[in-house]
Design a protein around this motif. Structure first.
Motif, PDB file in Angstrom:
ATOM      1  N   GLY A 114       0.812  -1.214   0.000  1.00 25.30           N
ATOM      2  CA  GLY A 114       0.000   0.000   0.000  1.00 25.30           C
ATOM      3  C   GLY A 114       0.842   1.258   0.000  1.00 25.30           C
ATOM      4  O   GLY A 114       0.567   2.216  -0.730  1.00 25.30           O
ATOM      5  N   GLN A 115       1.881   1.263   0.810  1.00 24.08           N
ATOM      6  CA  GLN A 115       2.775   2.422   0.888  1.00 24.08           C
ATOM      7  C   GLN A 115       3.502   2.634  -0.437  1.00 24.08           C
ATOM      8  O   GLN A 115       3.652   3.770  -0.904  1.00 24.08           O
ATOM      9  CB  GLN A 115       3.787   2.238   2.014  1.00 24.08           C
ATOM     10  N   THR A 116       3.940   1.553  -1.046  1.00 28.73           N
ATOM     11  CA  THR A 116       4.633   1.657  -2.332  1.00 28.73           C
ATOM     12  C   THR A 116       3.729   2.285  -3.390  1.00 28.73           C
ATOM     13  O   THR A 116       4.135   3.197  -4.111  1.00 28.73           O
ATOM     14  CB  THR A 116       5.110   0.267  -2.805  1.00 28.73           C
ATOM     15  N   ILE A 117       2.507   1.811  -3.474  1.00 29.22           N
ATOM     16  CA  ILE A 117       1.560   2.363  -4.455  1.00 29.22           C
ATOM     17  C   ILE A 117       1.278   3.824  -4.152  1.00 29.22           C
ATOM     18  O   ILE A 117       1.296   4.673  -5.047  1.00 29.22           O
ATOM     19  CB  ILE A 117       0.251   1.539  -4.469  1.00 29.22           C
ATOM     20  N   TYR A 118       1.013   4.124  -2.892  1.00 31.86           N
ATOM     21  CA  TYR A 118       0.645   5.492  -2.512  1.00 31.86           C
ATOM     22  C   TYR A 118       1.782   6.475  -2.781  1.00 31.86           C
ATOM     23  O   TYR A 118       1.561   7.563  -3.292  1.00 31.86           O
ATOM     24  CB  TYR A 118       0.248   5.553  -1.025  1.00 31.86           C
ATOM     25  N   ARG A 119       3.007   6.070  -2.451  1.00 30.72           N
ATOM     26  CA  ARG A 119       4.136   7.004  -2.540  1.00 30.72           C
ATOM     27  C   ARG A 119       4.886   6.967  -3.871  1.00 30.72           C
ATOM     28  O   ARG A 119       5.493   7.958  -4.257  1.00 30.72           O
ATOM     29  CB  ARG A 119       5.106   6.744  -1.393  1.00 30.72           C
ATOM     30  N   ALA A 120       4.820   5.835  -4.583  1.00 31.60           N
ATOM     31  CA  ALA A 120       5.591   5.726  -5.824  1.00 31.60           C
ATOM     32  C   ALA A 120       4.755   5.363  -7.043  1.00 31.60           C
ATOM     33  O   ALA A 120       5.244   5.439  -8.165  1.00 31.60           O
ATOM     34  CB  ALA A 120       6.709   4.694  -5.648  1.00 31.60           C
ATOM     35  N   GLY A 121       3.513   4.953  -6.834  1.00 32.39           N
ATOM     36  CA  GLY A 121       2.687   4.521  -7.951  1.00 32.39           C
ATOM     37  C   GLY A 121       3.078   3.120  -8.407  1.00 32.39           C
ATOM     38  O   GLY A 121       3.756   2.382  -7.697  1.00 32.39           O
ATOM     39  N   VAL A 122       2.644   2.778  -9.606  1.00 33.98           N
ATOM     40  CA  VAL A 122       3.000   1.490 -10.211  1.00 33.98           C
ATOM     41  C   VAL A 122       3.497   1.821 -11.614  1.00 33.98           C
ATOM     42  O   VAL A 122       2.727   1.884 -12.567  1.00 33.98           O
ATOM     43  CB  VAL A 122       1.790   0.523 -10.268  1.00 33.98           C
ATOM     44  N   ALA A 123       4.795   2.046 -11.721  1.00 38.76           N
ATOM     45  CA  ALA A 123       5.385   2.562 -12.962  1.00 38.76           C
ATOM     46  C   ALA A 123       5.089   1.696 -14.180  1.00 38.76           C
ATOM     47  O   ALA A 123       4.761   2.211 -15.254  1.00 38.76           O
ATOM     48  CB  ALA A 123       6.894   2.718 -12.788  1.00 38.76           C
ATOM     49  N   GLU A 124       5.173   0.377 -14.020  1.00 40.45           N
ATOM     50  CA  GLU A 124       4.986  -0.506 -15.169  1.00 40.45           C
ATOM     51  C   GLU A 124       3.549  -0.487 -15.708  1.00 40.45           C
ATOM     52  O   GLU A 124       3.294  -0.916 -16.830  1.00 40.45           O
ATOM     53  CB  GLU A 124       5.400  -1.940 -14.830  1.00 40.45           C
ATOM     54  N   LYS A 125       2.623   0.010 -14.899  1.00 45.17           N
ATOM     55  CA  LYS A 125       1.224   0.128 -15.344  1.00 45.17           C
ATOM     56  C   LYS A 125       0.846   1.570 -15.681  1.00 45.17           C
ATOM     57  O   LYS A 125      -0.298   1.838 -16.048  1.00 45.17           O
ATOM     58  CB  LYS A 125       0.281  -0.390 -14.246  1.00 45.17           C
ATOM     59  N   GLY A 126       1.773   2.481 -15.501  1.00 41.38           N
ATOM     60  CA  GLY A 126       1.481   3.885 -15.761  1.00 41.38           C
ATOM     61  C   GLY A 126       0.604   4.522 -14.703  1.00 41.38           C
ATOM     62  O   GLY A 126      -0.153   5.461 -14.978  1.00 41.38           O
ATOM     63  N   VAL A 127       0.703   4.026 -13.475  1.00 38.00           N
ATOM     64  CA  VAL A 127      -0.087   4.561 -12.362  1.00 38.00           C
ATOM     65  C   VAL A 127       0.774   5.536 -11.563  1.00 38.00           C
ATOM     66  O   VAL A 127       1.815   5.155 -11.021  1.00 38.00           O
ATOM     67  CB  VAL A 127      -0.599   3.430 -11.435  1.00 38.00           C
ATOM     68  N   ALA A 128       0.340   6.778 -11.505  1.00 46.58           N
ATOM     69  CA  ALA A 128       1.076   7.808 -10.766  1.00 46.58           C
ATOM     70  C   ALA A 128       0.913   7.599  -9.264  1.00 46.58           C
ATOM     71  O   ALA A 128      -0.046   6.975  -8.802  1.00 46.58           O
ATOM     72  CB  ALA A 128       0.557   9.188 -11.155  1.00 46.58           C
ATOM     73  N   ALA A 129       1.850   8.150  -8.506  1.00 46.35           N
ATOM     74  CA  ALA A 129       1.767   8.094  -7.049  1.00 46.35           C
ATOM     75  C   ALA A 129       0.549   8.871  -6.560  1.00 46.35           C
ATOM     76  O   ALA A 129       0.225   9.938  -7.079  1.00 46.35           O
ATOM     77  CB  ALA A 129       3.036   8.680  -6.436  1.00 46.35           C
ATOM     78  N   CYS A 130      -0.123   8.336  -5.561  1.00 41.72           N
ATOM     79  CA  CYS A 130      -1.308   8.988  -4.984  1.00 41.72           C
ATOM     80  C   CYS A 130      -0.944  10.333  -4.354  1.00 41.72           C
ATOM     81  O   CYS A 130      -1.782  11.236  -4.275  1.00 41.72           O
ATOM     82  CB  CYS A 130      -1.940   8.091  -3.933  1.00 41.72           C
ATOM     83  N   THR A 131       0.308  10.447  -3.902  1.00 46.81           N
ATOM     84  CA  THR A 131       0.748  11.686  -3.242  1.00 46.81           C
ATOM     85  C   THR A 131       0.610  12.905  -4.148  1.00 46.81           C
ATOM     86  O   THR A 131       0.457  14.020  -3.654  1.00 46.81           O
ATOM     87  CB  THR A 131       2.219  11.587  -2.787  1.00 46.81           C
ATOM     88  N   ALA A 132       0.645  12.708  -5.452  1.00 43.12           N
ATOM     89  CA  ALA A 132       0.568  13.836  -6.383  1.00 43.12           C
ATOM     90  C   ALA A 132      -0.696  14.654  -6.182  1.00 43.12           C
ATOM     91  O   ALA A 132      -0.668  15.882  -6.282  1.00 43.12           O
ATOM     92  CB  ALA A 132       0.647  13.330  -7.829  1.00 43.12           C
TER      93      ALA A 132
END
Length: 200
Positions: A114-132
Motif C-alpha cells: 500500500g505504501q509503495t503504491i501510494y508514494r511511488a505509484g506502479v510505474a509498469e502500469k502507468g499509475v502515478a503516485a497517490c501523493t501527487a
C-alpha cells in the motif's frame, strides 16, 4: 465614465450571484439526518459509509452538488438532498470540514504494498503516485477539490476505487481516477485502501 459605470455594474452583478461561504455552526444544525450514516461529527463507524470529518470543504460541496444533481449516483442518498438549497449544502460542507477525522489502523500485511503504491505509484502500469493529488499525509489539496484520504475507511476506499475502475462512478475531473483505478488489480486496490486508513 462609461468604463467606470460598466465596471461597477459588473462588480455588483458578480457580487449578487456569488454564494455565501459555508457556515459551520449553521451546518451542524442541518446534519441531523446525515448523522444516521456518517455520525454526528462525520466519523462514521460503518466501513461502507465515508468519514466526512476533516474532508476538504470544496470537495464536500462538489460531491453534495453532484449527488443532488444526479451526476454522482449514491442510492443511499436518494432524496436526502432534494430540499436543501445551495447555502444548506455549503453550510454542511463547512461543518464537516471543521471536524477532526479519527484515524484507523492499516492491516500490517498490507502496509508495504500500500505504501509503495501510494508514494511511488506502479510505474509498469502507468499509475502515478497517490501523493501527487492527495499529498504525502493524505490531506488532499483543498484548493483543487482533491479529497483527503487520511483515516478514511479502507472498505469505502476500496469500494470507490472499484466503482471508478468499472466506470460506475464518473464524476472525477478529466477521468483521472477512472484511468488510475482501471489499471490497479483488486489486491493493489485493497492494499492502498488499507494504507490510507492509517495514514496521517
Amino acid at each position: 465614465m462609461n468604463k467606470l459605470l460598466i465596471s461597477l455594474l459588473v462588480s455588483i452583478g458578480l457580487t449578487g450571484v456569488a454564494h455565501a461561504a459555508g457556515d459551520a455552526a449553521a451546518g451542524q444544525t442541518k446534519t441531523a439526518v446525515c448523522a444516521a450514516c456518517h455520525s454526528a461529527d462525520g466519523n462514521s463507524v460503518v466501513g461502507n459509509f465515508p468519514k466526512l470529518a476533516g474532508q476538504g470543504e470544496k470537495y464536500l460541496l462538489k460531491q453534495l452538488n453532484d449527488i443532488k444533481s444526479g451526476a454522482r449516483m449514491v442510492p443511499e442518498m436518494t432524496g436526502m438532498l432534494t430540499n436543501l438549497n445551495d447555502q444548506d449544502l455549503a453550510d454542511i460542507s463547512a461543518y464537516y470540514a471543521s471536524k477532526k477525522v479519527q484515524l484507523g489502523q492499516a492491516a500490517a500485511d498490507q502496509v508495504e504494498l500500500g505504501q509503495t503504491i501510494y508514494r511511488a505509484g506502479v510505474a509498469e502500469k502507468g499509475v502515478a503516485a497517490c501523493t501527487a493529488c492527495h499529498g504525502p499525509n493524505g490531506k488532499g489539496i483543498g484548493s483543487a477539490a482533491y479529497p483527503s484520504l487520511s483515516g478514511q475507511h479502507a472498505q469505502y476506499v476500496a469500494s470507490t476505487l472499484n466503482k471508478f475502475s468499472k466506470g460506475e462512478r464518473n464524476n472525477d475531473p478529466a477521468q483521472m481516477m477512472r484511468d488510475i483505478a482501471s489499471k490497479l488489480s483488486a489486491a493493489e486496490m485493497q492494499a492502498v485502501s488499507q494504507y490510507v486508513q492509517g495514514l496521517h
